[in-house]
Design a protein around this motif. Structure first.
Motif, PDB file in Angstrom:
ATOM      1  N   ALA A 143     -19.814 -29.750 -34.698  1.00  0.00           N
ATOM      2  CA  ALA A 143     -18.558 -30.468 -34.504  1.00  0.00           C
ATOM      3  C   ALA A 143     -17.892 -30.006 -33.220  1.00  0.00           C
ATOM      4  O   ALA A 143     -18.075 -28.865 -32.775  1.00  0.00           O
ATOM      5  CB  ALA A 143     -17.627 -30.248 -35.689  1.00  0.00           C
ATOM      6  N   LEU A 144     -17.122 -30.918 -32.614  1.00  0.00           N
ATOM      7  CA  LEU A 144     -16.336 -30.625 -31.426  1.00  0.00           C
ATOM      8  C   LEU A 144     -14.885 -31.015 -31.683  1.00  0.00           C
ATOM      9  O   LEU A 144     -14.620 -32.041 -32.328  1.00  0.00           O
ATOM     10  CB  LEU A 144     -16.855 -31.393 -30.207  1.00  0.00           C
ATOM     11  CG  LEU A 144     -18.269 -31.069 -29.727  1.00  0.00           C
ATOM     12  CD1 LEU A 144     -18.667 -32.040 -28.614  1.00  0.00           C
ATOM     13  CD2 LEU A 144     -18.353 -29.631 -29.225  1.00  0.00           C
ATOM     14  N   SER A 145     -13.944 -30.205 -31.186  1.00  0.00           N
ATOM     15  CA  SER A 145     -12.527 -30.533 -31.332  1.00  0.00           C
ATOM     16  C   SER A 145     -11.778 -30.163 -30.062  1.00  0.00           C
ATOM     17  O   SER A 145     -12.258 -29.378 -29.239  1.00  0.00           O
ATOM     18  CB  SER A 145     -11.921 -29.789 -32.530  1.00  0.00           C
ATOM     19  OG  SER A 145     -11.935 -28.392 -32.322  1.00  0.00           O
ATOM     20  N   LEU A 146     -10.594 -30.727 -29.924  1.00  0.00           N
ATOM     21  CA  LEU A 146      -9.724 -30.422 -28.785  1.00  0.00           C
ATOM     22  C   LEU A 146      -8.291 -30.341 -29.298  1.00  0.00           C
ATOM     23  O   LEU A 146      -7.753 -31.318 -29.812  1.00  0.00           O
ATOM     24  CB  LEU A 146      -9.825 -31.494 -27.709  1.00  0.00           C
ATOM     25  CG  LEU A 146      -8.919 -31.280 -26.488  1.00  0.00           C
ATOM     26  CD1 LEU A 146      -9.339 -30.037 -25.720  1.00  0.00           C
ATOM     27  CD2 LEU A 146      -8.947 -32.519 -25.587  1.00  0.00           C
ATOM     28  N   THR A 147      -7.683 -29.164 -29.161  1.00  0.00           N
ATOM     29  CA  THR A 147      -6.322 -28.967 -29.646  1.00  0.00           C
ATOM     30  C   THR A 147      -5.337 -28.949 -28.489  1.00  0.00           C
ATOM     31  O   THR A 147      -5.532 -28.252 -27.493  1.00  0.00           O
ATOM     32  CB  THR A 147      -6.211 -27.644 -30.429  1.00  0.00           C
ATOM     33  OG1 THR A 147      -7.027 -27.719 -31.588  1.00  0.00           O
ATOM     34  CG2 THR A 147      -4.767 -27.390 -30.858  1.00  0.00           C
ATOM     35  N   GLY A 148      -4.280 -29.730 -28.652  1.00  0.00           N
ATOM     36  CA  GLY A 148      -3.154 -29.701 -27.736  1.00  0.00           C
ATOM     37  C   GLY A 148      -1.897 -29.386 -28.519  1.00  0.00           C
ATOM     38  O   GLY A 148      -1.884 -29.442 -29.756  1.00  0.00           O
ATOM     39  N   LEU A 149      -0.818 -29.049 -27.826  1.00  0.00           N
ATOM     40  CA  LEU A 149       0.406 -28.692 -28.534  1.00  0.00           C
ATOM     41  C   LEU A 149       1.633 -29.092 -27.745  1.00  0.00           C
ATOM     42  O   LEU A 149       1.618 -29.189 -26.518  1.00  0.00           O
ATOM     43  CB  LEU A 149       0.443 -27.192 -28.839  1.00  0.00           C
ATOM     44  CG  LEU A 149       0.524 -26.215 -27.660  1.00  0.00           C
ATOM     45  CD1 LEU A 149       1.981 -25.839 -27.353  1.00  0.00           C
ATOM     46  CD2 LEU A 149      -0.284 -24.966 -27.939  1.00  0.00           C
ATOM     47  N   TYR A 150       2.691 -29.346 -28.491  1.00  0.00           N
ATOM     48  CA  TYR A 150       4.024 -29.535 -27.922  1.00  0.00           C
ATOM     49  C   TYR A 150       4.970 -28.629 -28.689  1.00  0.00           C
ATOM     50  O   TYR A 150       4.918 -28.581 -29.929  1.00  0.00           O
ATOM     51  CB  TYR A 150       4.498 -30.983 -28.032  1.00  0.00           C
ATOM     52  CG  TYR A 150       5.872 -31.197 -27.434  1.00  0.00           C
ATOM     53  CD1 TYR A 150       6.018 -31.434 -26.065  1.00  0.00           C
ATOM     54  CD2 TYR A 150       7.015 -31.120 -28.218  1.00  0.00           C
ATOM     55  CE1 TYR A 150       7.282 -31.608 -25.495  1.00  0.00           C
ATOM     56  CE2 TYR A 150       8.276 -31.293 -27.657  1.00  0.00           C
ATOM     57  CZ  TYR A 150       8.394 -31.535 -26.294  1.00  0.00           C
ATOM     58  OH  TYR A 150       9.638 -31.681 -25.736  1.00  0.00           O
ATOM     59  N   GLY A 151       5.793 -27.885 -27.989  1.00  0.00           N
ATOM     60  CA  GLY A 151       6.637 -26.947 -28.711  1.00  0.00           C
ATOM     61  C   GLY A 151       7.877 -26.546 -27.954  1.00  0.00           C
ATOM     62  O   GLY A 151       8.138 -26.979 -26.825  1.00  0.00           O
ATOM     63  N   ARG A 152       8.641 -25.683 -28.604  1.00  0.00           N
ATOM     64  CA  ARG A 152       9.849 -25.093 -28.029  1.00  0.00           C
ATOM     65  C   ARG A 152       9.818 -23.601 -28.326  1.00  0.00           C
ATOM     66  O   ARG A 152       9.501 -23.177 -29.437  1.00  0.00           O
ATOM     67  CB  ARG A 152      11.112 -25.702 -28.620  1.00  0.00           C
ATOM     68  CG  ARG A 152      12.406 -25.019 -28.145  1.00  0.00           C
ATOM     69  CD  ARG A 152      13.631 -25.582 -28.831  1.00  0.00           C
ATOM     70  NE  ARG A 152      14.823 -24.806 -28.518  1.00  0.00           N
ATOM     71  CZ  ARG A 152      15.593 -24.999 -27.458  1.00  0.00           C
ATOM     72  NH1 ARG A 152      15.285 -25.949 -26.590  1.00  0.00           N
ATOM     73  NH2 ARG A 152      16.667 -24.254 -27.237  1.00  0.00           N
ATOM     74  N   TYR A 212      -7.271 -26.482 -25.792  1.00  0.00           N
ATOM     75  CA  TYR A 212      -8.227 -25.586 -26.422  1.00  0.00           C
ATOM     76  C   TYR A 212      -9.398 -26.355 -27.036  1.00  0.00           C
ATOM     77  O   TYR A 212      -9.362 -26.745 -28.196  1.00  0.00           O
ATOM     78  CB  TYR A 212      -7.523 -24.761 -27.503  1.00  0.00           C
ATOM     79  CG  TYR A 212      -6.341 -24.007 -26.955  1.00  0.00           C
ATOM     80  CD1 TYR A 212      -6.504 -22.783 -26.336  1.00  0.00           C
ATOM     81  CD2 TYR A 212      -5.060 -24.551 -27.021  1.00  0.00           C
ATOM     82  CE1 TYR A 212      -5.427 -22.093 -25.807  1.00  0.00           C
ATOM     83  CE2 TYR A 212      -3.976 -23.873 -26.492  1.00  0.00           C
ATOM     84  CZ  TYR A 212      -4.172 -22.645 -25.886  1.00  0.00           C
ATOM     85  OH  TYR A 212      -3.094 -21.980 -25.353  1.00  0.00           O
ATOM     86  N   PRO A 213     -10.449 -26.610 -26.255  1.00  0.00           N
ATOM     87  CA  PRO A 213     -11.663 -27.206 -26.834  1.00  0.00           C
ATOM     88  C   PRO A 213     -12.413 -26.163 -27.667  1.00  0.00           C
ATOM     89  O   PRO A 213     -12.434 -24.972 -27.339  1.00  0.00           O
ATOM     90  CB  PRO A 213     -12.467 -27.614 -25.596  1.00  0.00           C
ATOM     91  CG  PRO A 213     -11.990 -26.697 -24.516  1.00  0.00           C
ATOM     92  CD  PRO A 213     -10.544 -26.414 -24.811  1.00  0.00           C
ATOM     93  N   MET A 214     -13.042 -26.630 -28.748  1.00  0.00           N
ATOM     94  CA  MET A 214     -13.787 -25.738 -29.642  1.00  0.00           C
ATOM     95  C   MET A 214     -15.055 -26.425 -30.123  1.00  0.00           C
ATOM     96  O   MET A 214     -15.053 -27.635 -30.392  1.00  0.00           O
ATOM     97  CB  MET A 214     -12.935 -25.328 -30.848  1.00  0.00           C
ATOM     98  CG  MET A 214     -13.680 -24.489 -31.890  1.00  0.00           C
ATOM     99  SD  MET A 214     -12.672 -24.059 -33.335  1.00  0.00           S
ATOM    100  CE  MET A 214     -11.729 -22.674 -32.698  1.00  0.00           C
ATOM    101  N   ALA A 215     -16.133 -25.657 -30.232  1.00  0.00           N
ATOM    102  CA  ALA A 215     -17.399 -26.135 -30.802  1.00  0.00           C
ATOM    103  C   ALA A 215     -17.744 -25.268 -31.999  1.00  0.00           C
ATOM    104  O   ALA A 215     -17.578 -24.040 -31.957  1.00  0.00           O
ATOM    105  CB  ALA A 215     -18.512 -26.075 -29.767  1.00  0.00           C
ATOM    106  N   THR A 216     -18.229 -25.894 -33.074  1.00  0.00           N
ATOM    107  CA  THR A 216     -18.591 -25.152 -34.280  1.00  0.00           C
ATOM    108  C   THR A 216     -19.955 -25.579 -34.793  1.00  0.00           C
ATOM    109  O   THR A 216     -20.392 -26.722 -34.600  1.00  0.00           O
ATOM    110  CB  THR A 216     -17.561 -25.368 -35.409  1.00  0.00           C
ATOM    111  OG1 THR A 216     -17.526 -26.765 -35.760  1.00  0.00           O
ATOM    112  CG2 THR A 216     -16.176 -24.927 -34.980  1.00  0.00           C
TER     113      THR A 216
END
Length: 315
Positions: free
Chosen positions: A102-111, A143-147
């Protein structure tokens, strides 16, 4: 209990930086402890999925230093933050080395907010103090991730690799940042025991982080090891409760102009409750997880508490 349980997990992320002299530049590591937990190594259904996670953290530290002349310096730092992580993922149907890939890509919005107060008291009792506040909202790094996941009966195994891409909001002259401004690399493995007859689950994920230098400051974080764990019990087919925890330990010292041989290696541990629930939406089963951590045994790092509310949505 259903035989196909989704994974509620996030790729690595860091939320803020401060001007205090802590291990890991700004006092925050690339790896966000607690992000991987329940069902860490259990396979997902092939195809697209999304993970949404709200994260709230409050951390603080108080230090006191007394010199030979009797002067006392007190420092107080607090760093509350709120973040929304969004992580699309694709799970392949065709096996890779006998595993599910599996492949994923995490992004974020924050304060994030940084409140810093320092006071100096002389030997005669006179006190001078100064404080600074900084707040910032924006996007963080990617943050791309491979599992890879293998299953053998009740035993499930995980291998992962992830990278921190410095695309987030960062200003070298500010205390509050949502990006680290340097590349990071993290890899590790995990294990999940899932007994569907008894409804018992245990997961553990161990990883290692390496960091490149921040080009604007010349600061390079030391390598660190991290362990995320989960233990839970199903009370019925869809609902489970249990405990979560993590341990973080920096393996070697930071390097940067001006810190010489100071020992800035950091560590922290945490423990807390969790609850998870599977529910059907259309033909798919979604999964919600709520967990919280209370930190302890912190060194060269702010400590406090944090909570996660995650939603896994298969498409």
């Amino acid at each position: 209990m259903k035989s196909r349980l989704p994974l509620a997990a996030l790729a690595a992320a860091s939320l803020f930086a401060t001007t205090h002299a802590r291990a890991d530049e700004g006092g925050v590591s690339f790896w966000l402890p607690g992000q991987i937990g329940t069902f860490a190594a259990v396979r997902n259904d092939p195809g697209w999925s999304w993970t949404f996670s709200g994260y709230h953290a409050y951390a603080n530290s108080d230090t006191r230093k007394r010199n030979k002349n009797g002067r006392v310096r007190d420092s107080a730092l607090s760093t509350p933050s709120d973040t929304l992580f969004i992580a699309p993922a694709y799970t392949f149907a065709a096996p890779v080395a006998g595993a599910q890939a599996a492949l994923s890509l995490t992004g974020l919005y924050g304060r994030t907010d940084v409140y810093d107060n320092e006071s100096v008291t002389s030997a005669r009792g006179r006190t001078r103090s100064a404080s600074s506040d900084d707040s910032r909202s924006g996007i963080g790094d990617l943050y791309p991730m491979a599992t890879l996941k293998w299953t053998l009966g009740s035993h499930n195994y995980l291998a992962y690799a992830t990278i921190g891409v410095p695309t987030g909001d960062y200003d070298v002259n500010r205390a509050a940042n949502l990006g680290l401004n340097h590349w990071s690399y993290d890899a590790g493995g995990g294990y999940t025991y899932l007994n569907e007859s008894s409804g018992t689950e245990f997961s553990a994920v161990l990883g290692l982080t390496l960091n490149q230098k921040n080009p604007d400051t010349g600061y390079r974080n030391g390598a660190d090891a991290h362990l995320d764990v989960s233990l839970s019990q199903f009370l019925n087919e869809d609902f489970h409760i249990g405990l979560v925890g993590y341990a973080y330990h920096q393996l070697n010292n930071d390097s940067a102009p001006g810190i010489a041989n100071k020992n800035l290696k950091s560590q922290v541990a945490a423990l807390g409750p969790q609850a998870g629930y599977f529910f059907k939406v259309g033909k798919n089963k979604w999964y919600a997880n709520l967990k919280a951590y209370d930190e302890f045994d912190a060194k060269n790092r702010t400590a406090g508490w944090n909570a996660w509310l995650s939603l896994f949505v298969p498409i």
